[in-house]
Structure formats: structure tokens, C-alpha cells
Design an enzyme around this catalytic site. Structure first.
Site, PDB file in Angstrom:
ATOM      1  N   LYS A 115       0.812  -1.216   0.000  1.00  0.00           N
ATOM      2  CA  LYS A 115       0.000   0.000   0.000  1.00  0.00           C
ATOM      3  C   LYS A 115       0.843   1.262   0.000  1.00  0.00           C
ATOM      4  O   LYS A 115       0.449   2.285  -0.560  1.00  0.00           O
ATOM      5  CB  LYS A 115      -0.944   0.016   1.212  1.00  0.00           C
ATOM      6  N   LYS A 199      -7.271  -9.123  -7.679  1.00  0.00           N
ATOM      7  CA  LYS A 199      -8.442  -9.132  -6.824  1.00  0.00           C
ATOM      8  C   LYS A 199      -9.500  -8.137  -7.321  1.00  0.00           C
ATOM      9  O   LYS A 199      -9.134  -7.066  -7.803  1.00  0.00           O
ATOM     10  CB  LYS A 199      -7.991  -8.709  -5.422  1.00  0.00           C
ATOM     11  N   LYS A 202     -12.415  -1.977  -5.563  1.00  0.00           N
ATOM     12  CA  LYS A 202     -13.108  -0.728  -5.878  1.00  0.00           C
ATOM     13  C   LYS A 202     -12.145   0.286  -6.487  1.00  0.00           C
ATOM     14  O   LYS A 202     -12.573   1.270  -7.061  1.00  0.00           O
ATOM     15  CB  LYS A 202     -13.778  -0.151  -4.637  1.00  0.00           C
TER      16      LYS A 202
END
Ligand code: TRP
Length: 335
Positions: A115, A199, A202
């Protein structure tokens, strides 16, 4: 029946539109656990702000995640449903856990590396210590069973290490139970409809990569029609299926949404054209996802109701949290 001393806790971040991956990977499972055990489900807004969130959108997303919980079938009379920041014990215990966890442990967390990206110096400190907050969420209630996706497995192992170290360091044997992950192996990864190795997310820029819970039946049909597949005929067996990520993803989604085993899906469609599976899949998705999306939209029109659900959840969660915190403060030696 509520199992003795068994307590489920899980959290979902309010960071955007809920999609099929959230439903199949988390909420559907939350609902089935609710039938068997005492459960606490938390909208983890403090986790969300580890990366910058627009305040107005964050508020909407907290409501929408709550609406998603309810629309999926979580019952606020049975389970505790609340948002994390409304119970200050999460932040308080997170601080104590910051002092228990070791820097070396956090440095091993692969999600932080992913991240934070190339420039780790610019990531928020919150993003770095996020797993300690997650441990605090769980331990604040002495939760024992934690349904999470496979991507959270490492964070849960850290939580177990933190619980153990706290119990050892403070000579408080068995004070925190060591929580068990409940990882649904088969479906913990609902993948992108455009790339079976990524994956469903969003943050993917292609809307065609995911089914949003608020999609119309036309959207769903279009997205499934366009979903990437390879040119080979329907797979003969699981071994072959496992080598074909896009086919595997569609079969997994179909098997989950119709509650049938992968084996049965393979038997039912063997020898048929792949478009047959796609047709059945979009029908099944329209039948189960559209009512859910409609319910979310309806609930979003009644913020007063959603606020009352969160308030009740907050009160119940806070009661449990304060009881445990009182003992924790005593163990640590805080006055
Ligand atoms: N970190 C989890 C995620 O991003 C969300 C989460 C926060 C959580 N606290 C938790 C999950 C406690 C389980 C238990 O998916």
C-alpha cells in the site's frame, strides 16, 4: 445458539462502493456466522483514514457500509453493528498495543509494503501501525473467531503475537484469548472480471472489472457478458480449471452465488459452451444482487434509521469494551 465464550469480530472499511467481492468474501459469511455465534461487526472508519478520505464522502461511506451489512441480512437485534470511531476504546487500546508490538514485527507486514508503494517515507504513520489498531479491535472484545479474507491472514497472526506477548509481559496468563482466523479458502479471493489474477477491487479503474452491489440488472448482464474468458472449451475437471484464472473466477462466483460446489458446477456445464455459464451466472447475480442493491439504496434514504442502528451498536459495544478496558488498565498499571 450463541456458543459459550465464542465471539466473532470482523471489520469492513468504509472506503467506497461495496462490490461482489465484499459481499461474497465477507458479508455473506458474516450472516451465516450470526446464526451460530455472538457477533460484532464494525465499520472500521479509523482504518479508512490511514489514507486520506474526503470527509463528506467518508460519512456517506460509513452509512453505506452499514446499509450493506443490513441489506445482506445482518440483524442489529442479534449482532452488534457499529462504527469504530464511536467507541473510543479502540484508539485507547491501539496505543497500548503500539507499545506491545515490535517494530520488527510491523516491518514484515507485506500489505504495508504494497500500500505504501515506492515512497514509504510519505506513507502515514497510521498506515504503518494499522495492524496494531486491527489487533486492538479484536482484543478489545476478547473476540475468538475472526472471519477475514486471505489478505488479512498476516495481520491476524500479528494480533495473535500481540495477545501472547501482552499475556506474557504482564503475567496475565490467558487474559487475551488467542483469536482464530476463519478464512474461507475458496472464495476469499473474488477476482477482477478483466484479469483473473487480480483481486476484484473498488480502486480498479475499469468498472467492468467488478460487480457493484448497486448495479442495475442491465449493468450486471453487460459486465458478465464482457467478462474476460479464454478461448478453450468448458474445463473438464478442477485440475484444468485451476490453471485458467478467468474461468476459475467465474465458476467460483457461480458456485458461491448458487450455493453449489465447484464439482457440481463442472458437472452441470461440462461439454457446454462457456456462454451458457455466463448466461446462468448473470441470471443468478441479478436475482441475488439486485434486491440487495435496492435495499441499500432504500436504507440510504433513511439516515435516521441507520444512525439509530449505529447508536444502539455503539452503546452495546462500548459496554463490553469498557468492562475489558477497566481490567486492561489495571493489568498495565494505569491509574
Ligand atoms: N483490516 C481489515 C481489512 O482491510 C479490516 C479490519 C479492521 C478487520 N479491523 C479488523 C478485520 C478486525 C477483522 C478484524 O479488510
Amino acid at each position: 445458539m450463541a456458543g459459550k465464550n465464542k465471539l466473532v469480530f470482523s471489520g469492513v472499511q468504509p472506503t467506497g462502493n461495496l462490490h461482489l467481492g465484499n459481499y461474497l468474501g465477507a458479508m455473506k459469511n458474516f450472516v451465516s456466522l450470526q446464526k451460530k455465534m455472538e457477533c460484532i461487526y464494525c465499520v472500521v472508519d479509523l482504518h479508512a483514514i490511514t489514507t486520506h478520505q474526503d470527509p463528506k464522502i467518508l460519512k456517506e461511506n460509513i452509512f453505506e457500509t452499514t446499509a450493506g451489512f443490513l441489506a445482506s441480512g445482518l440483524n442489529p437485534e442479534k449482532s452488534i453493528i457499529f462504527n469504530q470511531s464511536s467507541v473510543s476504546g479502540h484508539a485507547e487500546l491501539a496505543w497500548i498495543m503500539n507499545c506491545v508490538a515490535r517494530v520488527g514485527w510491523l516491518n514484515r507486514m507485506t500489505q504495508f509494503k504494497d500500500k505504501a508503494g515506492a515512497d514509504k517515507e510519505k506513507a502515514s504513520v497510521g498506515l504503518y501501525i494499522y495492524p496494531n489498531l486491527m489487533a486492538a479491535d479484536i482484543l478489545l472484545y476478547k473476540a475468538t473467531h475472526i472471519p477475514v479474507g486471505a489478505d488479512q491472514k498476516q495481520h491476524l497472526e500479528l494480533c495473535r503475537d500481540i495477545a501472547q506477548k501482552f499475556n506474557n509481559d504482564y503475567k496475565a496468563e490467558n487474559f487475551f484469548p488467542i483469536p482464530e482466523p476463519l478464512i474461507q479458502k475458496k472464495i476469499s479471493k473474488i477476482m477482477s472480471l478483466r484479469d483473473g489474477t487480480k483481486k476484484m477491487s473498488k480502486s480498479d479503474e475499469s468498472e467492468y472489472s467488478r460487480i457493484d452491489l448497486k448495479d442495475s440488472s442491465e449493468d450486471i448482464t453487460k459486465k458478465i457478458k464482457k467478462a474476460k474468458t479464454d478461448s478453450a472449451p468448458f474445463p473438464e475437471n478442477e485440475e484444468e480449471l485451476n490453471k485458467r484464472p478467468e474461468a476459475l473466477n467465474l465458476v467460483n462466483i457461480y458456485s458461491e452465488i448458487t450455493n453449489s460446489s465447484v464439482e457440481k458446477v463442472l458437472n452441470d456445464f461440462r461439454g457446454k459452451d462457456f456462454s451458457k455459464l455466463k448466461k446462468n451466472l448473470s441470471d443468478a447475480l441479478v436475482a441475488s444482487i439486485c434486491p440487495l442493491g435496492k435495499e441499500i439504496k432504500k436504507l440510504m434514504q433513511d439516515k435516521g434509521f441507520l444512525t439509530s442502528v449505529l447508536k444502539k451498536g455503539k452503546e452495546n459495544a462500548n459496554k463490553k469494551a469498557e468492562e475489558n478496558l477497566k481490567k486492561i488498565r489495571e493489568i498495565v498499571g494505569l491509574l
